[in-house]
Enzyme design. Structure first.
Site, short mmCIF file in Angstrom:
data_model
loop_
_atom_site.label_atom_id
_atom_site.label_comp_id
_atom_site.label_asym_id
_atom_site.label_seq_id
_atom_site.Cartn_x
_atom_site.Cartn_y
_atom_site.Cartn_z
N GLU A 63 -11.46 -1.44 -2.56
CA GLU A 63 -10.85 -0.66 -1.48
C GLU A 63 -9.77 0.26 -2.07
OE1 GLU A 63 -9.57 -3.63 1.27
OE2 GLU A 63 -8.18 -4.57 -0.12
N ASP A 116 0.82 -1.21 0.00
CA ASP A 116 0.00 0.00 0.00
C ASP A 116 0.86 1.27 0.00
OD1 ASP A 116 -2.32 -1.63 0.24
OD2 ASP A 116 -2.02 -1.71 2.41
N ASN A 166 -16.39 0.83 6.25
CA ASN A 166 -15.26 0.39 7.06
C ASN A 166 -14.23 1.51 7.07
OD1 ASN A 166 -13.73 -1.34 8.64
ND2 ASN A 166 -12.81 -2.40 6.90
N PHE A 194 -14.62 -2.76 1.13
CA PHE A 194 -15.59 -3.85 1.12
C PHE A 194 -16.96 -3.43 1.63
CE2 PHE A 194 -11.84 -6.09 0.13
CZ PHE A 194 -12.23 -7.25 -0.52
#
Length: 321
Positions: A209, A39, A155, A176
């Site tokens: 995401e 990431d 989330n 998600f």
């Protein structure tokens, strides 16, 4: 998101890998040094390239480079972790700091980051700030600025910062559970107000995401990762994009399919060696993208990739590999 930084470095040591990708639209850069990552969030100041990255051994991972190609592992932000992080983790679990989104805004260094555990909606986005900017390293934690729990409509992970054409700052986030969301944040403290969260992308069939928005011309471009990460060479991540004339949407892909209905024009997918490209970020002008992919010939180690983004005459970014 779940291999320690030390393991990532060990598995990726000696890998100057960037030229070996199949079906390359534009060849990624040749990178050296500390290129084990997950990431990667890319940011550039006047003299230094920065990458902020996922770790699961405490702290917020940092890399730096003078030229964008030779990378050095820096000291993490909050290396021992913070006490409040434990609230969002299973008992006795080491702090997992996910997908930080860091940079500078009006001279203030900021670093949004997520605390969570795999498969859990019990998550928090934290904020650290540095009055002297990124390079000063004088980070002060501002605590949790957005949280989620089981049953919420989102989330609270994968934060990314973007400034709208009118100067208003926003934070993109989500994973998600109802996908990608966006909320305006304060120009003063960079925290979101209560409410005002807008859902801008979903993909219930594949998962979605790592939302990241770039403003270019009269459009906002929403880059996302779809599929499954964190499974080494079995990862199915791929990078997709849509665009909108409004920062809060609606976003649609090149074929006109809404990103709230699973749309997204593909920019990168698995090759024969490097699997599951995702976790992408771009410079604010959309000129360079960073992402990770898993090396099937090196135990599925996640590796840093970077490359120039080519924008077509139709206004759309072209495939990165």
């Amino acid at each position: 998101m779940f291999q320690t930084l030390k393991r990532l470095q060990r598995l990726a040591a000696g890998c100057a890998l960037a030229a070996a990708l199949p079906l390359a639209q534009a060849a990624p850069w040749t990178l050296t040094g500390a290129i084990g990552t997950h990431d990667p969030h890319l940011y550039k100041t006047s003299s230094t390239w920065w990458l902020f990255e996922t770790t699961d051994n405490g702290g917020i991972g940092v890399k730096y480079s003078s030229n964008g190609t030779a990378w050095t592992q820096g000291l993490p932000i909050f290396p021992g972790g913070l006490a409040w992080w434990k609230t969002y983790l299973p008992t006795n679990k080491t702090a997992m700091v996910w997908a930080p989104g860091c940079g500078e805004y009006n001279g203030l260094g900021y670093c949004y980051y997520a605390i969570s555990s795999f498969g859990s909606q019990k998550s928090a986005i934290g904020l650290a700030t540095s009055a002297g900017g990124i390079a000063s390293g004088q980070w002060v934690d501002q605590g949790a600025i957005l949280t989620s729990k089981s049953g919420d409509g989102y989330n609270a992970i994968d934060p990314a910062f973007v400034v709208a054409a009118n100067g208003d700052p926003y934070m993109v986030f989500g994973s998600f559970w109802n996908g990608i969301h966006i909320t305006r944040v304060s120009k003063v403290n960079l925290k979101p107000p209560t409410g005002g969260i807008v859902n801008i992308a979903k993909d219930t069939a594949n998962g979605i995401e790592n939302g990241f928005i770039v403003r270019k011309g009269s459009y906002y471009y929403l880059f996302v990762s779809k599929g499954a990460c964190c499974q080494g060479a079995n990862s199915t991540y791929r990078i997709a994009v849509g665009r909108s004339t409004s920062i809060t949407g609606p976003y649609a892909d090149k074929a006109g399919v809404s990103m709230m209905s699973g749309g997204g024009t593909l920019l990168a997918s698995s090759g024969s060696r490097f699997k599951g490209p995702g976790g992408q970020s771009l410079l604010a002008d959309g000129s360079v993208m960073a992402w990770h992919a898993y090396d099937a010939q090196n135990n599925g180690a996640p590796v840093l990739f970077m490359g120039n983004v080519t924008w077509g005459s139709d206004g759309w970014p072209q495939a990165v590999w």
